[in-house]
Design a protein around this motif. Structure first.
Motif, PDB file in Angstrom:
ATOM      1  N   ALA A  34       0.905  -1.468  -0.276  1.00 15.04           N
ATOM      2  CA  ALA A  34      -0.043  -0.323   0.248  1.00 15.04           C
ATOM      3  C   ALA A  34       0.842   1.562   0.179  1.00 15.04           C
ATOM      4  CB  ALA A  34      -1.340   0.106   1.136  1.00 15.04           C
ATOM      5  N   LEU A  35       2.148   0.927   1.493  1.00 12.41           N
ATOM      6  CA  LEU A  35       2.654   2.062   1.218  1.00 12.41           C
ATOM      7  C   LEU A  35       3.319   2.746   0.057  1.00 12.41           C
ATOM      8  CD1 LEU A  35       3.978   2.265   4.526  1.00 12.41           C
ATOM      9  CD2 LEU A  35       2.485   3.744   3.617  1.00 12.41           C
ATOM     10  N   SER A  36       4.055   1.817  -1.175  1.00 12.08           N
ATOM     11  CA  SER A  36       4.492   2.142  -2.523  1.00 12.08           C
ATOM     12  C   SER A  36       3.873   2.318  -2.945  1.00 12.08           C
ATOM     13  CB  SER A  36       5.218   0.310  -2.547  1.00 12.08           C
ATOM     14  OG  SER A  36       4.152   0.062  -3.157  1.00 12.08           O
ATOM     15  N   THR A  37       3.155   2.554  -3.154  1.00  9.97           N
ATOM     16  CA  THR A  37       1.581   3.554  -4.337  1.00  9.97           C
ATOM     17  C   THR A  37       1.094   4.811  -3.563  1.00  9.97           C
ATOM     18  OG1 THR A  37      -0.306   2.803  -3.366  1.00  9.97           O
ATOM     19  CG2 THR A  37       0.376   1.253  -4.527  1.00  9.97           C
ATOM     20  N   GLY A  38       1.990   5.594  -2.745  1.00 10.31           N
ATOM     21  CA  GLY A  38       1.413   6.284  -1.883  1.00 10.31           C
ATOM     22  C   GLY A  38       2.534   7.213  -2.375  1.00 10.31           C
ATOM     23  N   LYS A  39       2.399   9.160  -1.547  1.00  9.90           N
ATOM     24  CA  LYS A  39       2.797   9.998  -2.062  1.00  9.90           C
ATOM     25  C   LYS A  39       3.520  10.185  -1.100  1.00  9.90           C
ATOM     26  CE  LYS A  39      -0.280  11.140  -6.215  1.00  9.90           C
ATOM     27  NZ  LYS A  39      -0.935  12.344  -6.898  1.00  9.90           N
ATOM     28  N   PRO A  40       5.109  10.660  -1.007  1.00 10.64           N
ATOM     29  CA  PRO A  40       5.754  11.414  -0.057  1.00 10.64           C
ATOM     30  C   PRO A  40       5.606  12.513   0.395  1.00 10.64           C
ATOM     31  CG  PRO A  40       7.270  10.949  -1.557  1.00 10.64           C
ATOM     32  CD  PRO A  40       5.760  10.280  -2.119  1.00 10.64           C
ATOM     33  N   THR A  41       5.367  12.511   1.765  1.00 10.33           N
ATOM     34  CA  THR A  41       4.900  14.269   2.127  1.00 10.33           C
ATOM     35  C   THR A  41       5.214  14.377   3.758  1.00 10.33           C
ATOM     36  OG1 THR A  41       2.661  13.228   3.603  1.00 10.33           O
ATOM     37  CG2 THR A  41       2.293  13.905   0.866  1.00 10.33           C
ATOM     38  N   ASP A  42       5.166  15.519   4.196  1.00 12.35           N
ATOM     39  CA  ASP A  42       5.946  16.260   5.501  1.00 12.35           C
ATOM     40  C   ASP A  42       5.718  14.982   6.665  1.00 12.35           C
ATOM     41  OD1 ASP A  42       7.295  17.897   4.102  1.00 12.35           O
ATOM     42  OD2 ASP A  42       5.641  19.690   4.836  1.00 12.35           O
ATOM     43  N   LYS A  43       4.326  14.594   6.227  1.00 16.31           N
ATOM     44  CA  LYS A  43       4.019  13.198   7.590  1.00 16.31           C
ATOM     45  C   LYS A  43       4.243  11.799   7.134  1.00 16.31           C
ATOM     46  CE  LYS A  43       0.310  16.282   8.513  1.00 16.31           C
ATOM     47  NZ  LYS A  43      -0.698  17.169   8.823  1.00 16.31           N
ATOM     48  N   GLY A  44       4.655  11.456   5.936  1.00 19.76           N
ATOM     49  CA  GLY A  44       4.935   9.811   5.793  1.00 19.76           C
ATOM     50  C   GLY A  44       3.680   9.724   4.063  1.00 19.76           C
ATOM     51  N   GLU A  46       1.560   9.753   1.587  1.00 19.61           N
ATOM     52  CA  GLU A  46       0.033   9.529   1.396  1.00 19.61           C
ATOM     53  C   GLU A  46      -0.871   8.518   0.427  1.00 19.61           C
ATOM     54  OE1 GLU A  46      -3.356  13.113   0.645  1.00 19.61           O
ATOM     55  OE2 GLU A  46      -0.447  14.026   1.005  1.00 19.61           O
ATOM     56  N   ILE A  47      -1.297   7.841   0.349  1.00 22.27           N
ATOM     57  CA  ILE A  47      -2.040   6.671  -0.528  1.00 22.27           C
ATOM     58  C   ILE A  47      -3.529   7.497  -0.628  1.00 22.27           C
ATOM     59  CG2 ILE A  47      -3.083   4.778  -0.289  1.00 22.27           C
ATOM     60  CD1 ILE A  47      -1.398   3.824   2.626  1.00 22.27           C
ATOM     61  N   THR A  48      -3.316   7.660  -1.794  1.00 18.32           N
ATOM     62  CA  THR A  48      -4.313   8.401  -2.397  1.00 18.32           C
ATOM     63  C   THR A  48      -5.826   7.141  -2.701  1.00 18.32           C
ATOM     64  OG1 THR A  48      -3.422   8.350  -4.623  1.00 18.32           O
ATOM     65  CG2 THR A  48      -3.401  10.643  -2.776  1.00 18.32           C
ATOM     66  N   ASN A  49      -5.336   6.212  -3.609  1.00 18.11           N
ATOM     67  CA  ASN A  49      -6.077   5.038  -4.222  1.00 18.11           C
ATOM     68  C   ASN A  49      -7.324   4.155  -2.692  1.00 18.11           C
ATOM     69  OD1 ASN A  49      -6.395   2.209  -4.390  1.00 18.11           O
ATOM     70  ND2 ASN A  49      -6.659   3.302  -6.082  1.00 18.11           N
ATOM     71  N   GLN A  50      -8.338   4.595  -3.459  1.00 15.73           N
ATOM     72  CA  GLN A  50      -8.581   3.686  -2.137  1.00 15.73           C
ATOM     73  C   GLN A  50      -8.729   2.089  -1.563  1.00 15.73           C
ATOM     74  OE1 GLN A  50     -11.150   5.437   0.275  1.00 15.73           O
ATOM     75  NE2 GLN A  50     -11.409   3.882   1.297  1.00 15.73           N
ATOM     76  N   PHE A  51      -8.671   1.281  -2.750  1.00 16.34           N
ATOM     77  CA  PHE A  51      -8.578   0.253  -2.186  1.00 16.34           C
ATOM     78  C   PHE A  51      -6.936  -0.125  -1.801  1.00 16.34           C
ATOM     79  CE2 PHE A  51      -6.181  -3.835  -4.223  1.00 16.34           C
ATOM     80  CZ  PHE A  51      -7.081  -4.380  -3.895  1.00 16.34           C
ATOM     81  N   MET A  52      -5.950   0.593  -2.126  1.00 13.86           N
ATOM     82  CA  MET A  52      -4.673   0.854  -1.775  1.00 13.86           C
ATOM     83  C   MET A  52      -4.544   1.292   0.110  1.00 13.86           C
ATOM     84  SD  MET A  52      -2.511  -0.573  -3.043  1.00 13.86           S
ATOM     85  CE  MET A  52      -2.173  -1.605  -4.478  1.00 13.86           C
ATOM     86  N   LYS A  53      -5.737   2.119   0.464  1.00 18.76           N
ATOM     87  CA  LYS A  53      -6.501   2.443   1.853  1.00 18.76           C
ATOM     88  C   LYS A  53      -6.382   1.381   2.074  1.00 18.76           C
ATOM     89  CE  LYS A  53      -7.065   7.007   0.710  1.00 18.76           C
ATOM     90  NZ  LYS A  53      -8.300   8.418   0.990  1.00 18.76           N
ATOM     91  N   ASN A  54      -7.609   0.312   1.661  1.00 16.73           N
ATOM     92  CA  ASN A  54      -8.251  -0.668   2.797  1.00 16.73           C
ATOM     93  C   ASN A  54      -7.085  -1.591   2.442  1.00 16.73           C
ATOM     94  OD1 ASN A  54     -10.653   0.286   2.001  1.00 16.73           O
ATOM     95  ND2 ASN A  54     -11.464  -0.141   0.360  1.00 16.73           N
ATOM     96  N   LEU A  55      -5.751  -1.759   1.759  1.00 17.07           N
ATOM     97  CA  LEU A  55      -4.898  -2.505   2.222  1.00 17.07           C
ATOM     98  C   LEU A  55      -4.018  -2.594   2.662  1.00 17.07           C
ATOM     99  CD1 LEU A  55      -3.943  -5.572   0.537  1.00 17.07           C
ATOM    100  CD2 LEU A  55      -2.489  -4.376  -0.670  1.00 17.07           C
ATOM    101  N   ASN A  56      -4.071  -1.232   2.985  1.00 16.02           N
ATOM    102  CA  ASN A  56      -3.038  -0.119   4.468  1.00 16.02           C
ATOM    103  C   ASN A  56      -3.915  -0.650   5.827  1.00 16.02           C
ATOM    104  OD1 ASN A  56      -1.048   1.409   5.034  1.00 16.02           O
ATOM    105  ND2 ASN A  56      -2.763   2.625   5.539  1.00 16.02           N
ATOM    106  N   ASP A  57      -4.997  -0.070   5.808  1.00 15.53           N
ATOM    107  CA  ASP A  57      -6.140  -0.362   7.017  1.00 15.53           C
ATOM    108  C   ASP A  57      -5.558  -2.676   7.442  1.00 15.53           C
ATOM    109  OD1 ASP A  57      -7.120   1.618   7.048  1.00 15.53           O
ATOM    110  OD2 ASP A  57      -8.654   1.458   6.532  1.00 15.53           O
ATOM    111  N   LEU A  58      -5.707  -3.117   6.844  1.00 16.00           N
ATOM    112  CA  LEU A  58      -5.819  -4.726   6.810  1.00 16.00           C
ATOM    113  C   LEU A  58      -4.265  -4.824   7.620  1.00 16.00           C
ATOM    114  CD1 LEU A  58      -7.286  -6.403   3.698  1.00 16.00           C
ATOM    115  CD2 LEU A  58      -8.048  -6.197   6.219  1.00 16.00           C
ATOM    116  N   GLY A  59      -3.108  -4.221   6.035  1.00 14.60           N
ATOM    117  CA  GLY A  59      -1.975  -4.679   6.876  1.00 14.60           C
ATOM    118  C   GLY A  59      -1.986  -3.693   8.433  1.00 14.60           C
TER     119      GLY A  59
END
Length: 344
Positions: A34-44, A46-59
């Motif tokens: 999930a994090l590999s699809t995110g965009k780097p920000t000051d807070k780490g 940032e995951i924008t894709n909803q499917f990847m957000k769901n995967l991130n929640d499972l992780g």
């Protein structure tokens, strides 16, 4: 310490780690994807894709379950099923802020509570109770009493000092540089190789996984470099020094090589069993050097696995490869100069 108690504790910690590992694997892999699809920000990231957000929640759920599982199965190993639920509840409490000071003790508190729960429940089994009460003990009375008593002891007595130790440990390990990082890397690397998947190796695994839960990934990087070195070293040794090995060992070398690539330390066990006095020192030294190089160069492994297969989810990819290569070559060199030629 009584030898039997020490053996029981070793078994309990190994059991806890064994049951915890699948949860860590699920959490680590899903978070990494999930994090590999995110965009780097000051807070780490940032995951924008909803499917990847769901995967991130499972992780994240996998990582959240990790500490309660550790605590629960430590207690389960000591005194069986009645201890499982109370220890998981207490492990969850240890891994989350609680009390007036909102103290969180993480894996140290959870391991201690797992042990205390195990022995407390073991003690309750010695109580003399009427038959009617006895049937209610494992499912009602013991879980409630255990959770209440140890929960209050934890919150009001031991949480604050353990929390202070945990904060110090996380801060210290997070700031390790230079000589201190080298020493820690040497220790982690040596522990990884000394029994190749046994209790000492699992102790190193539990330590690095617990630090991952606190957001510290460098010790895991050192450990994951080290897990690959023993099988890779014995495999390369069979390739270049065939005269020092039997045909059976040379055939085993190829499978050990692939096991090294995917981070399975146990690939070196057959070689160590046959020639422990030469193979074991060689792989311990190589793994210790690899671990130290990884630590001092701040290599971070974001998943609980090793070998080159996890390269996409490693921070400091170049030094991850270099440390693994140098450690492997050192072990190969030691084997070259210490192992004698054999006659078929």
């Amino acid at each position: 310490m009584n030898k039997k108690i020490w053996k029981d504790l070793q078994k309990a910690f190994n059991t806890g780690v064994s049951y915890m590992l699948p949860s860590v694997v699920v959490g680590g892999v899903f978070l990494a994807i999930a994090l590999s699809t995110g965009k780097p920000t000051d807070k780490g990231m940032e995951i924008t894709n909803q499917f990847m957000k769901n995967l991130n929640d499972l992780g994240a759920a996998g990582f959240a379950m990790m500490i309660p599982l550790l605590s629960g199965y430590i207690a389960y190993s000591i005194s069986g099923k009645p201890a499982l639920a109370p220890a998981m509840i207490l492990g969850y409490i240890a891994n989350n802020p609680i009390g007036a000071d909102q103290v969180k003790t993480g894996f140290l508190g959870a391991m201690l509570l797992g042990v205390l729960t195990g022995y407390f429940v073991k003690w309750t089994k010695t109580w003399k109770t009427p038959q009617l009460v006895r049937t209610l003990m494992p499912i009602l009375i013991v879980p409630i009493i255990t959770t209440f008593v140890l929960g209050m002891v934890y919150i009001y007595i031991i949480a604050v000092p353990i929390g202070l130790v945990m904060d110090w440990l996380v801060k210290t390990l997070g700031e390790l540089q230079g000589g201190s990082a080298i020493v820690l890397g040497l220790i982690i690397g040596a522990m990884t190789a000394v029994d190749m998947g046994g209790p000492i190796n699992k102790t190193a695994t539990a330590f690095t996984l617990a630090l991952m839960a606190e957001g510290i990934y460098s010790p895991n990087g050192a450990h994951r470099i080290a897990v690959a070195i023993p099988p890779l070293a014995v495999a390369i040794s069979t390739f270049i020094d065939g005269k020092k090995y039997s045909k059976e060992d040379r055939d085993l070398g190829l499978s050990a090589f692939f096991m090294g690539l995917i981070g399975i330390t146990e690939g070196a066990i057959p070689f160590a069993v046959k020639d422990m006095k030469r193979v074991l020192p060689a792989i311990i030294i190589g793994s210790a050097v690899g671990g130290a190089l990884g630590m001092v160069n701040n290599v971070e492994a974001l998943v609980p696995h090793g070998g080159l297969i996890i390269l996409p989810v490693v921070n400091g990819k170049l030094w991850y490869i270099i440390a693994m290569l140098i450690g492997t070559l050192i072990s190969v060199a030691i084997l070259h100069f210490t192992k004698p030629d054999i006659e078929e």
